[in-house]
Every structure is written in structure tokens, then in C-alpha cells.
Design a protein around this motif. Structure first.
Motif, PDB file in Angstrom:
ATOM      1  N   ALA A 177       0.434  -1.153   0.121  1.00  0.00           N
ATOM      2  CA  ALA A 177       0.092  -0.360   0.282  1.00  0.00           C
ATOM      3  C   ALA A 177       0.601   1.105   0.186  1.00  0.00           C
ATOM      4  O   ALA A 177       0.417   2.244   0.218  1.00  0.00           O
ATOM      5  N   CYS A 178       2.097   1.266   0.056  1.00  0.00           N
ATOM      6  CA  CYS A 178       3.106   2.238   0.376  1.00  0.00           C
ATOM      7  C   CYS A 178       2.927   3.443  -1.043  1.00  0.00           C
ATOM      8  O   CYS A 178       1.917   2.968  -2.181  1.00  0.00           O
ATOM      9  N   PRO A 179       2.673   4.756  -0.565  1.00  0.00           N
ATOM     10  CA  PRO A 179       3.038   6.025  -1.650  1.00  0.00           C
ATOM     11  C   PRO A 179       4.168   5.809  -3.211  1.00  0.00           C
ATOM     12  O   PRO A 179       5.160   4.375  -2.687  1.00  0.00           O
ATOM     13  N   TYR A 180       3.704   6.225  -3.511  1.00  0.00           N
ATOM     14  CA  TYR A 180       5.350   5.733  -5.277  1.00  0.00           C
ATOM     15  C   TYR A 180       5.887   7.462  -5.884  1.00  0.00           C
ATOM     16  O   TYR A 180       4.558   8.678  -5.460  1.00  0.00           O
ATOM     17  N   PHE A 181       6.774   7.507  -6.773  1.00  0.00           N
ATOM     18  CA  PHE A 181       6.766   8.571  -7.203  1.00  0.00           C
ATOM     19  C   PHE A 181       6.757   8.388  -8.794  1.00  0.00           C
ATOM     20  O   PHE A 181       6.242   7.200  -9.615  1.00  0.00           O
TER      21      PHE A 181
END
Length: 228
Positions: free
Chosen positions: A139-143
Motif C-alpha cells: 500500500a506504499c506511496p510511489y513516485f
């Protein structure tokens, strides 16, 4: 956090332990075990061994991760990972949210005018607080793609972040291959970047001196107030 003289050091590494998150197969969780007694010493000694992929915990990585002819870590000068001038930007994000270039630029402009040629760029989303949570990897943020465009345009020599996946896990665009066509290094995933704030300083993230590897675990440290 350690303080010495006019500067302070902040540990920005994630802890390694057998119950931690890990990337899917063929990667695996680290194994830490005791070695048996040593027969060739008269006094008892106690030692441990570790078995783990090199992309475990916080690690630095080169282009050799995505192409066999890429530079290997033993060919990377120490100045690229020891007391490297760097900037850290705070761009808070929730689960699955993208970091966008305009957000990074806004914080960079508040830190200073640059130029940032050769600097390291660390992007803090706040996800490091999830290090031992079940959603950390999936569920991590990303670029967003335009963040990679910005890194390349500004000629940063290293990109680091506190998320374990720089691309959108649900729809990877391949922008890391474009990133690695430059000479830049990748440093991830970091922790405790909130303690750094939006700031300029120096970074220590020296790889292990193992020959012909594309990645290495590191003890990443932010150094604040060292001067030029």
C-alpha cells in the motif's frame, strides 16, 4: 540521534529482523542465526550469521540492477555515498498516493535555489512509520513519472525515498529503467526522514565492499550542520 560539536547525525535506516517485510519470491526475509561453538579457540566466543538478499532493509543500488553492463558498486567512488551533499523534502502521502514533481519542486524552492547537480535527493512521504506494518509493501506511496524527469533534469546523483517501491505497484511504467540510464544511484527504503525535515545536509550510505554486486545494505545516516 547523535550530536557532536556543531553537527548532528540522524539514523535514517530501517531495522533488519527476521519478521520484517520483504519483496516477493525469489526474495525472502532475512535469516539471523547463531554459529556453533568455535573449536580452534580456547576461550568461548559467540557469533551470528545472516542470510538475506542484498535488497534487504535500506540499501543502495546501481544500474546493474536492471542491466548486466551497468556500473557495479565496487566501481562507485566513496564520495558518491559518504558525506554526499544532499537535500531532503517532505511530501506527506497516504497509502497508494503518488508523489508529483510540482510538489517536490515547491519544497526544493523553499530550501534554496540550487543548482543541485551532483546532490542527493531524499523524498519523505511519512511511509517509514509503516516499516513493520502489514501494508508496508503493498500500500506504499510511489513516485509519479514526472518525479524521475525532475531528478534527471536537475542532475541529482542519488535518489532516495522512504517507500519500498518507487513505481506504482498497480501499474508500473518502467520509469526506473529510464532513471538508471543516468549515472544516478538509488537509495531505499529509508526511515525516520521526518526527523530530518525539509533541509539540506550530507548523506552517508556506504555499501559493503563486496565485489561485483549491484546493491548492498547500508546504514544510512543524515548529517546536519556539517558545513561545506
Amino acid at each position: 540521534m547523535n550530536t557532536s560539536g556543531s553537527y548532528r547525525m540522524i539514523d535514517i535506516s530501517g531495522p533488519v529482523h527476521p519478521q520484517m517485510w520483504h519483496y516477493p519470491d525469489p526474495y525472502f526475509a532475512p535469516e539471523i542465526f547463531d554459529l556453533p561453538p568455535v573449536s580452534w579457540l580456547t576461550e568461548p566466543v559467540y557469533s551470528e550469521a545472516v542470510r538475506m538478499p542484498l535488497q534487504t532493509g535500506t540499501y543502495v543500488e546501481t544500474a546493474a540492477h536492471v542491466r548486466p553492463d551497468g556500473v557495479r558498486l565496487d566501481d562507485v567512488p566513496l564520495a558518491r555515498t559518504v558525506l554526499l551533499p544532499a537535500v531532503c523534502v517532505q511530501v506527506p502521502k497516504g497509502p497508494g498516493e503518488p508523489v508529483r514533481a510540482r510538489e517536490v519542486r515547491r519544497v526544493l524552492d523553499n530550501i534554496g535555489p540550487g543548482p543541485w547537480d551532483g546532490y542527493g535527493l531524499l523524498i519523505s512521504t511519512g511511509w517509514g512509520t509503516h516499516w513493520d506494518e502489514p501494508d508496508y509493501l503493498d500500500a506504499c506511496p510511489y513516485f509519479d513519472d514526472d518525479v524521475i524527469d525532475e531528478v534527471l533534469a536537475q542532475r541529482f546523483s542519488l535518489l532516495g525515498g522512504d517507500t519500498p517501491r518507487f513505481e506504482n505497484p498497480a501499474a508500473p511504467s518502467g520509469h526506473l529503467r529510464r532513471f538508471f540510464r543516468s549515472d544516478a544511484l538509488l537509495l531505499a527504503p529509508l526511515a525516520n526522514l521526518g526527523a530530518v525535515g525539509s533541509n539540506s545536509g550530507h548523506l552517508i550510505a556506504a555499501p559493503l565492499p563486496i565485489r561485483r554486486i549491484s546493491a548492498s545494505p547500508v546504514r544510512a545516516v543524515w548529517v546536519q550542520g556539517l558545513g561545506v
